[in-house]
Design a protein around this motif. Structure first.
Motif, PDB file in Angstrom:
ATOM      1  N   ALA A   1      -1.131  19.914 -12.064  1.00  0.00           N
ATOM      2  CA  ALA A   1      -0.455  19.907 -10.765  1.00  0.00           C
ATOM      3  C   ALA A   1       0.974  20.363 -11.020  1.00  0.00           C
ATOM      4  O   ALA A   1       1.599  19.951 -12.005  1.00  0.00           O
ATOM      5  CB  ALA A   1      -0.456  18.506 -10.166  1.00  0.00           C
ATOM      6  N   LEU A   2       1.457  21.232 -10.139  1.00  0.00           N
ATOM      7  CA  LEU A   2       2.799  21.803 -10.303  1.00  0.00           C
ATOM      8  C   LEU A   2       3.590  21.565  -9.027  1.00  0.00           C
ATOM      9  O   LEU A   2       3.079  21.775  -7.932  1.00  0.00           O
ATOM     10  CB  LEU A   2       2.656  23.299 -10.579  1.00  0.00           C
ATOM     11  N   ALA A   3       4.827  21.131  -9.186  1.00  0.00           N
ATOM     12  CA  ALA A   3       5.664  20.877  -8.008  1.00  0.00           C
ATOM     13  C   ALA A   3       7.036  21.509  -8.188  1.00  0.00           C
ATOM     14  O   ALA A   3       7.615  21.468  -9.278  1.00  0.00           O
ATOM     15  CB  ALA A   3       5.832  19.371  -7.800  1.00  0.00           C
ATOM     16  N   GLY A   4       7.541  22.118  -7.125  1.00  0.00           N
ATOM     17  CA  GLY A   4       8.899  22.648  -7.148  1.00  0.00           C
ATOM     18  C   GLY A   4       9.888  21.515  -6.936  1.00  0.00           C
ATOM     19  O   GLY A   4       9.640  20.594  -6.155  1.00  0.00           O
ATOM     20  N   ILE A   5      11.014  21.574  -7.648  1.00  0.00           N
ATOM     21  CA  ILE A   5      12.060  20.550  -7.492  1.00  0.00           C
ATOM     22  C   ILE A   5      13.217  21.191  -6.713  1.00  0.00           C
ATOM     23  O   ILE A   5      13.804  22.165  -7.181  1.00  0.00           O
ATOM     24  CB  ILE A   5      12.546  20.053  -8.871  1.00  0.00           C
ATOM     25  N   PRO A   6      13.518  20.685  -5.518  1.00  0.00           N
ATOM     26  CA  PRO A   6      14.560  21.326  -4.703  1.00  0.00           C
ATOM     27  C   PRO A   6      15.921  21.342  -5.404  1.00  0.00           C
ATOM     28  O   PRO A   6      16.245  20.428  -6.165  1.00  0.00           O
ATOM     29  CB  PRO A   6      14.618  20.443  -3.446  1.00  0.00           C
ATOM     30  N   LEU A   7      16.690  22.393  -5.118  1.00  0.00           N
ATOM     31  CA  LEU A   7      18.043  22.485  -5.676  1.00  0.00           C
ATOM     32  C   LEU A   7      18.883  21.271  -5.307  1.00  0.00           C
ATOM     33  O   LEU A   7      19.782  20.871  -6.033  1.00  0.00           O
ATOM     34  CB  LEU A   7      18.728  23.741  -5.125  1.00  0.00           C
ATOM     35  N   LYS A   8      18.574  20.696  -4.139  1.00  0.00           N
ATOM     36  CA  LYS A   8      19.371  19.549  -3.671  1.00  0.00           C
ATOM     37  C   LYS A   8      18.881  18.218  -4.243  1.00  0.00           C
ATOM     38  O   LYS A   8      19.462  17.176  -3.929  1.00  0.00           O
ATOM     39  CB  LYS A   8      19.312  19.479  -2.140  1.00  0.00           C
ATOM     40  N   ALA A   9      17.823  18.236  -5.049  1.00  0.00           N
ATOM     41  CA  ALA A   9      17.264  16.970  -5.562  1.00  0.00           C
ATOM     42  C   ALA A   9      18.301  16.224  -6.404  1.00  0.00           C
ATOM     43  O   ALA A   9      19.011  16.820  -7.207  1.00  0.00           O
ATOM     44  CB  ALA A   9      16.019  17.250  -6.388  1.00  0.00           C
ATOM     45  N   LYS A  10      18.360  14.924  -6.193  1.00  0.00           N
ATOM     46  CA  LYS A  10      19.269  14.091  -6.999  1.00  0.00           C
ATOM     47  C   LYS A  10      18.555  13.714  -8.288  1.00  0.00           C
ATOM     48  O   LYS A  10      17.327  13.634  -8.321  1.00  0.00           O
ATOM     49  CB  LYS A  10      19.634  12.829  -6.219  1.00  0.00           C
ATOM     50  N   SER A  11      19.315  13.485  -9.362  1.00  0.00           N
ATOM     51  CA  SER A  11      18.668  13.112 -10.609  1.00  0.00           C
ATOM     52  C   SER A  11      18.101  11.703 -10.482  1.00  0.00           C
ATOM     53  O   SER A  11      18.541  10.912  -9.645  1.00  0.00           O
ATOM     54  CB  SER A  11      19.645  13.225 -11.781  1.00  0.00           C
ATOM     55  N   GLY A  12      17.065  11.418 -11.289  1.00  0.00           N
ATOM     56  CA  GLY A  12      16.437  10.105 -11.229  1.00  0.00           C
ATOM     57  C   GLY A  12      14.933  10.206 -11.363  1.00  0.00           C
ATOM     58  O   GLY A  12      14.393  11.255 -11.723  1.00  0.00           O
ATOM     59  N   GLU A  13      14.272   9.094 -11.055  1.00  0.00           N
ATOM     60  CA  GLU A  13      12.820   9.017 -11.253  1.00  0.00           C
ATOM     61  C   GLU A  13      12.059   9.521 -10.018  1.00  0.00           C
ATOM     62  O   GLU A  13      12.398   9.154  -8.897  1.00  0.00           O
ATOM     63  CB  GLU A  13      12.428   7.572 -11.530  1.00  0.00           C
ATOM     64  N   TYR A  14      11.070  10.348 -10.257  1.00  0.00           N
ATOM     65  CA  TYR A  14      10.196  10.869  -9.202  1.00  0.00           C
ATOM     66  C   TYR A  14       8.766  10.659  -9.669  1.00  0.00           C
ATOM     67  O   TYR A  14       8.524  10.441 -10.856  1.00  0.00           O
ATOM     68  CB  TYR A  14      10.436  12.363  -8.979  1.00  0.00           C
ATOM     69  N   SER A  15       7.818  10.754  -8.727  1.00  0.00           N
ATOM     70  CA  SER A  15       6.445  10.575  -9.202  1.00  0.00           C
ATOM     71  C   SER A  15       5.436  11.484  -8.523  1.00  0.00           C
ATOM     72  O   SER A  15       5.607  11.897  -7.376  1.00  0.00           O
ATOM     73  CB  SER A  15       6.025   9.114  -9.059  1.00  0.00           C
ATOM     74  N   PHE A  16       4.420  11.808  -9.306  1.00  0.00           N
ATOM     75  CA  PHE A  16       3.237  12.476  -8.791  1.00  0.00           C
ATOM     76  C   PHE A  16       2.265  11.373  -8.391  1.00  0.00           C
ATOM     77  O   PHE A  16       2.088  10.406  -9.147  1.00  0.00           O
ATOM     78  CB  PHE A  16       2.555  13.300  -9.890  1.00  0.00           C
ATOM     79  N   GLU A  17       1.629  11.546  -7.236  1.00  0.00           N
ATOM     80  CA  GLU A  17       0.585  10.605  -6.835  1.00  0.00           C
ATOM     81  C   GLU A  17      -0.729  11.367  -6.805  1.00  0.00           C
ATOM     82  O   GLU A  17      -0.846  12.386  -6.119  1.00  0.00           O
ATOM     83  CB  GLU A  17       0.899  10.037  -5.448  1.00  0.00           C
TER      84      GLU A  17
END
Ligand SMILES: [Zn+2]
Length: 302
Positions: A67-83
């Motif tokens: 699974a591949l996801a784009g990370i927006p330029l505006k994304a803040k650093s920190g923890e994210y998750s795939f569901e």
């Protein structure tokens, strides 16, 4: 993905010796403007995978599914998750950490001031085009994409993704693609198999083509001198879709190449080999690759 990348690098080296296109597999980069990739064990069709609530691109490489996801330029650093939600309702969570990335500034001078400060008539046109662009960006088809992208043209990189942009000293959106300088009229190859979903002459982007590769993975090509395709055309990787130009808001001839993953603009370099294909030659013997007279500040608005 590192293993795949190494294998691909070796394959690319072998391929380049026989002057074939240089392929690459996507490279994970957990930063704003980058891409997150997770291996999905025991994938079955019907599995729904989301990242930060957005549906992800699912693709197969060898016997494995990802699974591949784009990370927006505006994304803040920190923890994210795939569901990962399987058809039987079982849900798995895969966490990743996004790191900070600082993007540099770029200052450009545009002679046509209307392209920086559009008049009322232009604004009406721009808002109509925005709707078309949004539809193309969010287009979805179920086809599993081929993620082995090739360089659409060879040439000097005149502007990289993510730069904070100032036009005539006024800040505008960050640069959303990769600018590759090449002489006007140079053929542009589609980066991977796909279907054309939108073409047209846009105020900022000039002549532009959007290609859907499947599962929310879309490439776009802007500032073309000519468009050779129309919506609905099915393309094979390497097919010619148009030619390099300087239409729209530009400072010179180049291709603006952008990649969208699930509506999110990401740095196309994560999909491309670090090595460009060998220079191509026209019948007259003129070198089409590189840009000896191209200048290093040929850039645009995107
Ligand atoms: Zn650009």
């Amino acid at each position: 993905m590192r293993f795949h990348r190494t294998v691909t690098a070796i394959c690319s080296a072998l391929l380049s010796m026989t002057a074939h296109p240089v392929y690459a597999t996507p490279e994970q980069a957990l930063v704003p403007g980058g891409i997150a990739i997770v291996n999905v064990e025991n994938y079955t069709p019907g599995t729904r995978i989301t990242f930060d609530s957005r549906k992800t691109t699912i693709f197969k490489q060898g016997d494995s599914w990802y699974a591949l996801a784009g990370i927006p330029l505006k994304a803040k650093s920190g923890e994210y998750s795939f569901e990962i939600k399987q058809p039987d309702g079982t849900t798995r969570i895969r966490k990743i950490d996004i790191k900070h990335k600082k993007y540099q500034e770029q200052r450009l001078t545009i002679k046509n001031k209307r392209k920086v400060n559009p008049n009322l008539e232009d604004m009406a046109r721009i808002s109509k085009e925005r709707v078309r662009k949004r539809e193309a960006k969010n287009h979805w088809s179920e086809t599993y994409p081929d993620v082995d992208f090739i360089w659409p043209v060879s040439g000097q990189i005149s502007s990289i993704f993510g730069l904070r942009r100032f036009f005539n000293e006024q800040e505008r959106n960050p640069h959303s693609g990769l600018d590759i300088a090449a002489p006007e009229g140079t053929d542009i190859q589609v980066t991977a198999d796909g279907t054309v979903i939108e073409t047209g002459d846009f105020f900022f982007s000039g002549n532009m083509v959007y290609v859907d590769h499947g599962q929310g993975l879309i490439s776009l090509y802007a500032h073309l001198s000519r468009i050779d395709v129309k919506p609905g055309d099915v393309l094979r990787r390497g097919d010619i879709l148009g030619a390099v130009g300087q239409t729209g808001r530009v400072t010179g001839a180049h291709l603006h190449f952008a990649v969208l993953a699930n509506g999110v603009l990401v740095d196309p370099r994560y999909f491309l080999s670090s090595e460009q294909p060998a220079a191509q030659f026209t019948e007259s013997g003129k070198n089409q690759a590189g840009s000896p007279d191209g200048g290093s500040n040929y850039a645009d608005s995107q």
